[in-house]
Design a protein around this motif. Structure first.
Motif, PDB file in Angstrom:
ATOM      1  N   VAL A 163       4.642  -9.279   7.227  1.00  0.00           N
ATOM      2  CA  VAL A 163       4.779  -7.805   7.484  1.00  0.00           C
ATOM      3  C   VAL A 163       4.334  -6.863   5.971  1.00  0.00           C
ATOM      4  CG1 VAL A 163       5.989  -5.700   8.277  1.00  0.00           C
ATOM      5  CG2 VAL A 163       6.012  -8.108   9.486  1.00  0.00           C
ATOM      6  N   GLN A 164       3.440  -6.022   6.128  1.00  0.00           N
ATOM      7  CA  GLN A 164       3.219  -5.236   5.070  1.00  0.00           C
ATOM      8  C   GLN A 164       3.652  -3.953   5.348  1.00  0.00           C
ATOM      9  OE1 GLN A 164       1.582  -6.157   2.136  1.00  0.00           O
ATOM     10  NE2 GLN A 164       1.554  -8.150   2.859  1.00  0.00           N
ATOM     11  N   VAL A 165       4.760  -3.624   4.748  1.00  0.00           N
ATOM     12  CA  VAL A 165       5.566  -2.347   5.094  1.00  0.00           C
ATOM     13  C   VAL A 165       4.671  -1.111   4.718  1.00  0.00           C
ATOM     14  CG1 VAL A 165       7.731  -0.997   4.962  1.00  0.00           C
ATOM     15  CG2 VAL A 165       7.605  -3.459   4.890  1.00  0.00           C
ATOM     16  N   GLU A 166       4.358  -0.395   5.632  1.00  0.00           N
ATOM     17  CA  GLU A 166       3.287   0.945   5.395  1.00  0.00           C
ATOM     18  C   GLU A 166       4.061   2.193   5.249  1.00  0.00           C
ATOM     19  OE1 GLU A 166       0.474   0.206   4.844  1.00  0.00           O
ATOM     20  OE2 GLU A 166       0.266  -1.811   5.527  1.00  0.00           O
ATOM     21  N   THR A 167       3.463   3.101   4.968  1.00  0.00           N
ATOM     22  CA  THR A 167       4.037   4.460   4.708  1.00  0.00           C
ATOM     23  C   THR A 167       4.361   5.310   5.729  1.00  0.00           C
ATOM     24  OG1 THR A 167       1.575   5.545   4.744  1.00  0.00           O
ATOM     25  CG2 THR A 167       2.440   4.846   2.683  1.00  0.00           C
TER      26      THR A 167
END
Length: 217
Positions: A163-167
């Motif tokens: 998981v790439q934690v996004e804004t």
């Protein structure tokens, strides 16, 4: 990842009066044990509200589909309904988001292993869709926690690293999520990846009031 935003098309027709008329009828069908008939009624009107790009009405119908399946503890049906409605042609993105959020509120009511199957099903619905990336991250964290509880630390760590934690996630939750990724890397003894992930955190954030609990992670 789907780069589409939540900019749904402009409403062409207000169908709210039809929804308000139908929902009491649906409740009567459910109370009479006629769940399939109730779903058929909801599906028929949802097709019209979706075609009209009526977000409020479509959301009401999708949430009611989730409610009646969950309240009847028809968990397999719930998973199937969410997956099917999310795939409908020209489905409104914000309505999908609300439907998924509603389904997530019922996860703790399902017993294992059904709860795991529901989490996996909702992850499939949300995977790769930017407008539900926060929900995908939360569901993935739930699944990673289950792996950890089962003693499968490596699986838990590897899954959460995907998981790439996004804004779109608020800063506190984003920071907490990254700290959880670091914790699992430490448990896995993957010190290099833990160091890489740690760079995503701005240390000055911990100077803010209300972050004391995060400092103790």
């Amino acid at each position: 990842m789907d780069s589409s935003t939540t900019n749904d098309p402009k409403m062409e027709q207000d169908c709210s009066h039809m929804v308000k008329e139908l929902l009491p009828q649906v409740d009567q069908l459910v109370a009479s044990g006629k769940l399939p008939a109730a779903l058929d009624q909801l599906h028929a009107l949802e097709k019209k509200t979706r075609a009209a790009a009526d977000l409020w009405s479509t959301t009401q119908l999708l949430e009611r589909i989730v409610d009646i399946c969950a309240q009847a503890q028809e968990w397999v049906m719930l998973e199937q309904q969410v997956a099917a409605m999310a795939k409908k042609h020209a489905q409104l993105k914000q309505a999908i988001t609300k439907m998924v959020q509603k389904a997530m509120t019922y996860l703790d009511q399902a017993a294992e292993p059904t709860r795991i199957e529901l989490i996996d099903g909702l992850r499939k619905v949300t995977e790769g869709k930017m407008f539900v990336e926060v929900e995908y991250a939360r569901l993935t964290r739930m699944r990673a926690n289950i792996y950890e509880q089962q003693g499968q630390i490596n699986k838990a760590a590897d899954l959460l690293q995907e998981v790439q934690v996004e804004t779109s996630m608020d800063r506190r939750e984003k920071t907490d999520f990254i700290l959880e990724q670091m914790r699992l890397c430490l448990a896995k003894r993957d010190f290099i990846r833990m160091a890489i992930i740690s760079r995503k955190i701005n240390q000055k954030y911990f100077e803010h009031e209300g972050t004391e609990d995060l400092k103790l992670r």
